[in-house]
Design a protein around this motif. Sequence first.
Motif, PDB file in Angstrom:
ATOM      1  N   ALA A 144       0.850  -1.191   0.000  1.00  0.00           N
ATOM      2  CA  ALA A 144       0.000   0.000   0.000  1.00  0.00           C
ATOM      3  C   ALA A 144       0.885   1.240   0.000  1.00  0.00           C
ATOM      4  O   ALA A 144       1.746   1.390   0.868  1.00  0.00           O
ATOM      5  CB  ALA A 144      -0.914   0.004   1.221  1.00  0.00           C
ATOM      6  N   VAL A 145       0.679   2.101  -1.004  1.00  0.00           N
ATOM      7  CA  VAL A 145       1.388   3.380  -1.081  1.00  0.00           C
ATOM      8  C   VAL A 145       0.444   4.434  -0.506  1.00  0.00           C
ATOM      9  O   VAL A 145      -0.511   4.844  -1.155  1.00  0.00           O
ATOM     10  CB  VAL A 145       1.789   3.716  -2.528  1.00  0.00           C
ATOM     11  N   GLN A 146       0.722   4.863   0.715  1.00  0.00           N
ATOM     12  CA  GLN A 146      -0.183   5.750   1.438  1.00  0.00           C
ATOM     13  C   GLN A 146       0.344   7.178   1.430  1.00  0.00           C
ATOM     14  O   GLN A 146       1.531   7.426   1.613  1.00  0.00           O
ATOM     15  CB  GLN A 146      -0.335   5.270   2.880  1.00  0.00           C
ATOM     16  N   GLY A 147      -0.582   8.103   1.201  1.00  0.00           N
ATOM     17  CA  GLY A 147      -0.205   9.507   1.237  1.00  0.00           C
ATOM     18  C   GLY A 147      -1.349  10.366   0.749  1.00  0.00           C
ATOM     19  O   GLY A 147      -2.239   9.896   0.038  1.00  0.00           O
ATOM     20  N   PRO A 148      -1.338  11.646   1.109  1.00  0.00           N
ATOM     21  CA  PRO A 148      -2.393  12.543   0.620  1.00  0.00           C
ATOM     22  C   PRO A 148      -2.214  12.851  -0.857  1.00  0.00           C
ATOM     23  O   PRO A 148      -1.132  12.664  -1.424  1.00  0.00           O
ATOM     24  CB  PRO A 148      -2.200  13.798   1.489  1.00  0.00           C
ATOM     25  N   SER A 149      -3.274  13.334  -1.484  1.00  0.00           N
ATOM     26  CA  SER A 149      -3.191  13.725  -2.884  1.00  0.00           C
ATOM     27  C   SER A 149      -2.166  14.838  -3.044  1.00  0.00           C
ATOM     28  O   SER A 149      -2.161  15.810  -2.294  1.00  0.00           O
ATOM     29  CB  SER A 149      -4.566  14.189  -3.368  1.00  0.00           C
ATOM     30  N   GLY A 150      -1.278  14.671  -4.019  1.00  0.00           N
ATOM     31  CA  GLY A 150      -0.235  15.657  -4.248  1.00  0.00           C
ATOM     32  C   GLY A 150       1.080  15.327  -3.589  1.00  0.00           C
ATOM     33  O   GLY A 150       2.042  16.090  -3.711  1.00  0.00           O
ATOM     34  N   SER A 151       1.172  14.178  -2.921  1.00  0.00           N
ATOM     35  CA  SER A 151       2.409  13.800  -2.238  1.00  0.00           C
ATOM     36  C   SER A 151       3.342  12.986  -3.121  1.00  0.00           C
ATOM     37  O   SER A 151       4.375  12.517  -2.652  1.00  0.00           O
ATOM     38  CB  SER A 151       2.089  13.014  -0.962  1.00  0.00           C
ATOM     39  N   GLY A 152       2.981  12.789  -4.385  1.00  0.00           N
ATOM     40  CA  GLY A 152       3.832  12.046  -5.308  1.00  0.00           C
ATOM     41  C   GLY A 152       3.574  10.564  -5.351  1.00  0.00           C
ATOM     42  O   GLY A 152       4.361   9.803  -5.920  1.00  0.00           O
ATOM     43  N   ARG A 153       2.467  10.116  -4.800  1.00  0.00           N
ATOM     44  CA  ARG A 153       2.210   8.672  -4.716  1.00  0.00           C
ATOM     45  C   ARG A 153       1.984   8.048  -6.090  1.00  0.00           C
ATOM     46  O   ARG A 153       2.446   6.933  -6.362  1.00  0.00           O
ATOM     47  CB  ARG A 153       1.013   8.411  -3.799  1.00  0.00           C
ATOM     48  N   THR A 154       1.265   8.745  -7.002  1.00  0.00           N
ATOM     49  CA  THR A 154       1.055   8.196  -8.343  1.00  0.00           C
ATOM     50  C   THR A 154       2.354   8.153  -9.130  1.00  0.00           C
ATOM     51  O   THR A 154       2.627   7.192  -9.852  1.00  0.00           O
ATOM     52  CB  THR A 154       0.005   9.026  -9.101  1.00  0.00           C
TER      53      THR A 154
END
Length: 330
Positions: free
Chosen positions: A72-82
Amino acid sequence: MDRMEADRDHGSGGGNSGETGGGSSGSDDDARGAGDEPRGAAVVAEDFGLKGPRGWVFRQVRVDAAPGTLVAVQGPSGSGRTCLLLALTGRMRPTEGHAETGGLPLPRAMAAVRRISALAHVPGLSELDPALTVAEHLRERVLLRRRFDGSPRALLRSRADRAAEARDRIATALMCAGLDTAALPKGDRTSARDLERLEALRLQVALALIGRPRLLAVDDLDLKLSGTERAEAWRLLRSVAGSGTTVLAVCGQAPGDADTVVRTDAGPDESREGSREGSPDESPDRSQALTPDDRRDRQVRHDRRDRREDDNDHKPEEETADALAETGRA
């Protein structure tokens, strides 16, 4: 780093075959043997980072995931997860650090990594065509795979054998994704626009699994899903990982049973302020992550959409001409 070296030694044969035939090609299927589940790809990264025009998108990321696990790649939108998801699947070039996917080093073997991985539910890269039915999506994916990813030896097989293999791949993918087409409003003739969010996710996962990838990457898994649907989605990915395929899923909140959790909002990064994935001026262009097959698929969809628009533009003129002719006859 010990796992990275061990996986390189263990996967050197797979890396060579990936350069020639691809992780989802017929040669790999022969190597696995008929009926075998796809072998998952280990994902290892140390001090992994990607820098965009306005600063670091993500930095100092560490991943240590065994084959066949749920990451699971967890993080808020805009944190570079995609962008991290795309970088680990060989679709975006990293700036610093070391990483390997399935024993293949990044960024040196990005093409080989793309051949052993598949995307699902990635906006702008892997999306459903609202006008196509479920059956049309499945047939299109099989045809594209046969045309661009198939082994040359497959061309020597009879048409009946190729059709039987296509049916088997579709049935297996639908079963792994938990999508029962008979339960849909119009069966497999249901349009993608009429699918519920969870059904659409299952279809996209099934399309990705047709190529029998070693790594499945899913973006925004919990986007616009209710609590119950979110739990169902995680159960789906857990079952895919249980079948042997490594699963990499982007989310806002990781489930408690995830084997590995990677946080993109952790660690010191003074340059991250102002960098957002959704802004083309502040993050790497996602179109760079398109493989040749993705570009061909996207072009086919755009051409089909343009033809539909042209037909709609000409329809009023044709109806007017028919009305005038009918009036003249009267």
